[in-house]
Design a protein around this motif. Structure first.
Motif, PDB file in Angstrom:
ATOM      1  N   SER A   1       0.817  -1.213   0.000  1.00  0.00           N
ATOM      2  CA  SER A   1       0.000   0.000   0.000  1.00  0.00           C
ATOM      3  C   SER A   1       0.853   1.265   0.000  1.00  0.00           C
ATOM      4  O   SER A   1       1.958   1.288   0.547  1.00  0.00           O
ATOM      5  N   LEU A   2       0.299   2.314  -0.609  1.00  0.00           N
ATOM      6  CA  LEU A   2       0.949   3.612  -0.630  1.00  0.00           C
ATOM      7  C   LEU A   2       0.454   4.458   0.536  1.00  0.00           C
ATOM      8  O   LEU A   2      -0.718   4.359   0.936  1.00  0.00           O
ATOM      9  N   PRO A   3       1.301   5.310   1.080  1.00  0.00           N
ATOM     10  CA  PRO A   3       0.839   6.224   2.134  1.00  0.00           C
ATOM     11  C   PRO A   3       0.029   7.371   1.532  1.00  0.00           C
ATOM     12  O   PRO A   3      -0.079   7.504   0.313  1.00  0.00           O
ATOM     13  N   ASP A   4      -0.518   8.212   2.383  1.00  0.00           N
ATOM     14  CA  ASP A   4      -1.218   9.404   1.924  1.00  0.00           C
ATOM     15  C   ASP A   4      -0.178  10.414   1.434  1.00  0.00           C
ATOM     16  O   ASP A   4       0.652  10.900   2.192  1.00  0.00           O
ATOM     17  N   LEU A   5      -0.209  10.712   0.146  1.00  0.00           N
ATOM     18  CA  LEU A   5       0.791  11.581  -0.459  1.00  0.00           C
ATOM     19  C   LEU A   5       0.215  12.916  -0.926  1.00  0.00           C
ATOM     20  O   LEU A   5       0.855  13.641  -1.687  1.00  0.00           O
TER      21      LEU A   5
ATOM     22  N   HIS B   1       2.063  16.315  -1.954  1.00  0.00           N
ATOM     23  CA  HIS B   1       3.484  16.024  -2.135  1.00  0.00           C
ATOM     24  C   HIS B   1       3.926  16.348  -3.568  1.00  0.00           C
ATOM     25  O   HIS B   1       3.133  16.281  -4.513  1.00  0.00           O
TER      26      HIS B   1
ATOM     27  N   LYS C   1      12.861   6.776   0.297  1.00  0.00           N
ATOM     28  CA  LYS C   1      11.824   5.874  -0.208  1.00  0.00           C
ATOM     29  C   LYS C   1      11.119   6.497  -1.413  1.00  0.00           C
ATOM     30  O   LYS C   1      10.919   7.700  -1.468  1.00  0.00           O
TER      31      LYS C   1
ATOM     32  N   TYR D   1       7.675   6.162  -4.100  1.00  0.00           N
ATOM     33  CA  TYR D   1       6.315   5.634  -4.256  1.00  0.00           C
ATOM     34  C   TYR D   1       5.856   5.900  -5.684  1.00  0.00           C
ATOM     35  O   TYR D   1       6.073   6.980  -6.225  1.00  0.00           O
TER      36      TYR D   1
END
Length: 543
Positions: free
Chosen positions: A332-336, A339, A365, A367
C-alpha cells in the motif's frame, strides 16, 4: 626437478591437494618446468637472496606466488648470452590480491645496486593519475617512514624517486614522458592494463626499451569492461603460450580467474581468482559482503565478477530484480496528498498499451502511483495471460473501446492528479513524442516551460544503478495491484560489453513492460521532486 626454493615451493603448492587454483596456474607450472628442462637457463640465487633481503624495509613480506613471479622475472638468465629469460611479466589477479604491493617491491629492488645496472630508470604508466601514483606512493611512503636510514641512499619527492648510488629513477605517467626523461628506461610498468583502449601510449612507452641492459616490462591488472582491447589480445597470447601453441617470446603469464563463472557460488573457489585470499581474512570478509550485494542486484554489481573474479559478464541479460523484491514493492501507498512528484509516460503503441504514473520521493523511499490504458482492438490481447479485468476492478487500468488510445486519456488523468499532487515535470520517451506533446502543452507541460523531458536510452543507463538500489533495499512501493509486478518481471536488464544497462522486453507481444518503462522514465528526472521538510517534536514527526 629442483630449480630454487621460491619457485619449487610454489609449484609444489599448486599441485597439492591444499591448493585451489585455476587451470592456467597448473599450465604455468608445466610451462616453467619445461623451460628449465629443455633450455640452458639458471637462477642467480645469490642475487635473488640479496633482492629478497630488501623485504626488511617493507611493512609486508612477499607471498609465495609473488616470490615465484619475482624470481622468474628478475633472476632467471640464459647461459648463452646472459639475458633475462622472462623479461615480460603479466599478472592478472583479482582486486585486493596486492599486485601494487608486489610492483612496489620489484621497482624498489631494481633501482638498487643489486640490479647492477646504472641509471636503470623505471616508468610506471596508467590511464588515470591516481592509479599511476599508487605504486609510486607505496615506495615514497616506505622512504618517508625510514628517512634516517635512506637519506644517504635515496632522494625523493612527490614526482621522482632516485637511488643516489645507481642514479636510477622511478616516475609515474599517464601520458608519454619527455624524451629527455623517459627515452631510455630500463623497465616499463603498466598498471590496470584493462583500461587501455588502444596501443598508442603503450607503443610510445616501450619504444625506448633496449637501450639499457636487462630491459623489463611488468603488466599488472584485473579484468575490465573494455573488450577487444590490448588486455584481451594480450591474454589471448598468454593462453596460447601456456597451451604450448606459440613461443613465449620472453613472456611469463601469471593468470588467476575462475575456470567457470558458476564457481562464484562456491566461496572456496574464489581463491582461483585471488591467490592472496587465503592470507587476507579481512579481504575475505569484504568480498562476502560484496557478494551478497551482487546476488541481490547482479545488474548493477557486475564489478564483483569483473574485478574480483576476473570473469566479466560481457553482454548479459538479467531479470530487473529478484522476484522477492517485486513482492516487497507490491504494498500500500501512504497518503501523499500535496506532495511533489514527477510523471512518467510510456506509449510505444497507441493501439496497444499506454501507461503513466507519478513518482514520489520521501526520504530515501520512492512511491509509484500508476495507471494503464489498454486498447480493446489490440491484436496482442488474446496472448496476454495477466488478468487485466482484475487490474480494471482495482482501478489501475482502463479498457479503451476505440481503434487507438487518445492522448486525452493520459492528460485527463494527469490533470485530475494535479489537483491532489504537485507534478513538477512530465518525462517520456523521445520516440513518437509528437503524439502527446500537443495534448501535454494544453495542460501546462511543454519545452518552453522546461517541465517536459524527452529521454533516450543513455538516460536509462544513468539511473539503472539507482533502480537496482531501490529494489535491493526495499525502497520502492507501487500499491497492492500486481500489474506493476507483472510489467517489471516482463522486463530484462541488458548489460552491454562496456557495462551500460538498458531495459528491454523479454517477449514483446504477450509480456508487456509499459508500466515499468514509465516508471524508469520518471526516475530519470527524480531530482526535480521537492522533498518535504521533516520536523520532529515531542508528539511525533510531521511534514
Amino acid at each position: 626437478m629442483k630449480i630454487c626454493k621460491q619457485i619449487d615451493q610454489y609449484i609444489e603448492f599448486v599441485r597439492s591437494d591444499e591448493a585451489v587454483v585455476c587451470e592456467e596456474q597448473l599450465l604455468l607450472c608445466n610451462f616453467v618446468e619445461k623451460v628449465f628442462t629443455e633450455e640452458d637457463v639458471y637462477v642467480d640465487k645469490e642475487q635473488l637472496e640479496r633482492y629478497l633481503g630488501l623485504e626488511k624495509y617493507f611493512p609486508y613480506k612477499l607471498l609465495p606466488w609473488e616470490q615465484f613471479c619475482f624470481a622468474l622475472h628478475n633472476c632467471v638468465y640464459k647461459r648463452e648470452d646472459g639475458q633475462l629469460r622472462f623479461p615480460y611479466l603479466i599478472i592478472l589477479v583479482g582486486r585486493g590480491a596486492g599486485k601494487n604491493g608486489y610492483l612496489a617491491f620489484e621497482d624498489f629492488a631494481l633501482v638498487t645496486p643489486v640490479n647492477g645496472v646504472k641509471e636503470y630508470h623505471i616508468d610506471i604508466f596508467a590511464t588515470s593519475e591516481d592509479q599511476a601514483k599508487t605504486t609510486f606512493e607505496d615506495i615514497y611512503n616506505i622512504l618517508e617512514d625510514n628517512k634516517r636510514f635512506f637519506k644517504n641512499t635515496f632522494k625523493w619527492n612527490l614526482e621522482c624517486i632516485t637511488n643516489i648510488r645507481t642514479r636510477s629513477k622511478i616516475k609515474y605517467h599517464t601520458r608519454a614522458p619527455d624524451t629527455k626523461d623517459g627515452g631510455r628506461p630500463g623497465k616499463v610498468d603498466f598498471d590496470e592494463y584493462h583500461a587501455y583502449k588502444d596501443y598508442k601510449l603503450i607503443e610510445v612507452a616501450t619504444g625506448g626499451l633496449g637501450k639499457k641492459d636487462f630491459p623489463r616490462r611488468t603488466v599488472i591488472s584485473t579484468q575490465g569492461d573494455i573488450r577487444d582491447g590490448p588486455l584481451d589480445e594480450l591474454l589471448e597470447t598468454c593462453l596460447q603460450i601456456l597451451k604450448g601453441e606459440i613461443p613465449d617470446n620472453g613472456k611469463l603469464p601469471f593468470i588467476c580467474w575462475l575456470d567457470d563463472p558458476e564457481e562464484v557460488k562456491d566461496e572456496e573457489k574464489w581463491q582461483k581468482a585471488n591467490p592472496s585470499l587465503r592470507n587476507f581474512p579481512t579481504l575475505l570478509t569484504e568480498m562476502r559482503m560484496e557478494y551478497e550485494e551482487y546476488k541481490l542486484d547482479p545488474v548493477n554489481h557486475t564489478s564483483f565478477m569483473t574485478k574480483r573474479m576476473n570473469r566479466p559478464p560481457g553482454e548479459t541479460q538479467y531479470c530487473v530484480t529478484d522476484w522477492k523484491n517485486l513482492e516487497k514493492a507490491t504494498r500500500s501507498l501512504p497518503d501523499l496528498r500535496n506532495h511533489s512528484c514527477v510523471a512518467g509516460i510510456d506509449y510505444s503503441k497507441t493501439n496497444d498499451f499506454v501507461a503513466a504514473g507519478l513518482l514520489f520521493k520521501v526520504g530515501d523511499k520512492r512511491y509509484w502511483m500508476h495507471h494503464t490504458w489498454v486498447c480493446k482492438k489490440s491484436r496482442d490481447l488474446p496472448r496476454i495471460k495477466y488478468p487485466l479485468k482484475e487490474a480494471e476492478e482495482e482501478g489501475v487500468l482502463t479498457m479503451v473501446d476505440d481503434v487507438e488510445i487518445d492522448p486525452e486519456y493520459v492528460t485527463d488523468w494527469l490533470l485530475e492528479k494535479s489537483k491532489l499532487y504537485k507534478i513538477e515535470s512530465v518525462v517520456m520517451d523521445n520516440f513518437r513524442q509528437t503524439w502527446l506533446r500537443e495534448a501535454l502543452g494544453k495542460i501546462g507541460f511543454s519545452d518552453e516551460k522546461k517541465n517536459l523531458k524527452l529521454i533516450r536510452p543513455s538516460d536509462e543507463m544513468k539511473v539503472a544503478p539507482v533502480i537496482g538500489y531501490m529494489f535491493a533495499r526495499g525502497l520502492i512501493a507501487w500499491g497492492t495491484s500486481k500489474i506493476m509486478r507483472w510489467y517489471t518481471w516482463n522486463s530484462k536488464a541488458v548489460t552491454d560489453k562496456k557495462g551500460n544497462v538498458t531495459y528491454e522486453k523479454i517477449e514483446p507481444r504477450s509480456r508487456k513492460t509499459d508500466g515499468f518503462k514509465a516508471f524508469v522514465a520518471a526516475v530519470t528526472d527524480e531530482e526535480r521532486i521537492k522533498q518535504r521538510r521533516i520536523i520532529k517534536n515531542r508528539i511525533g514527526t510531521v511534514c
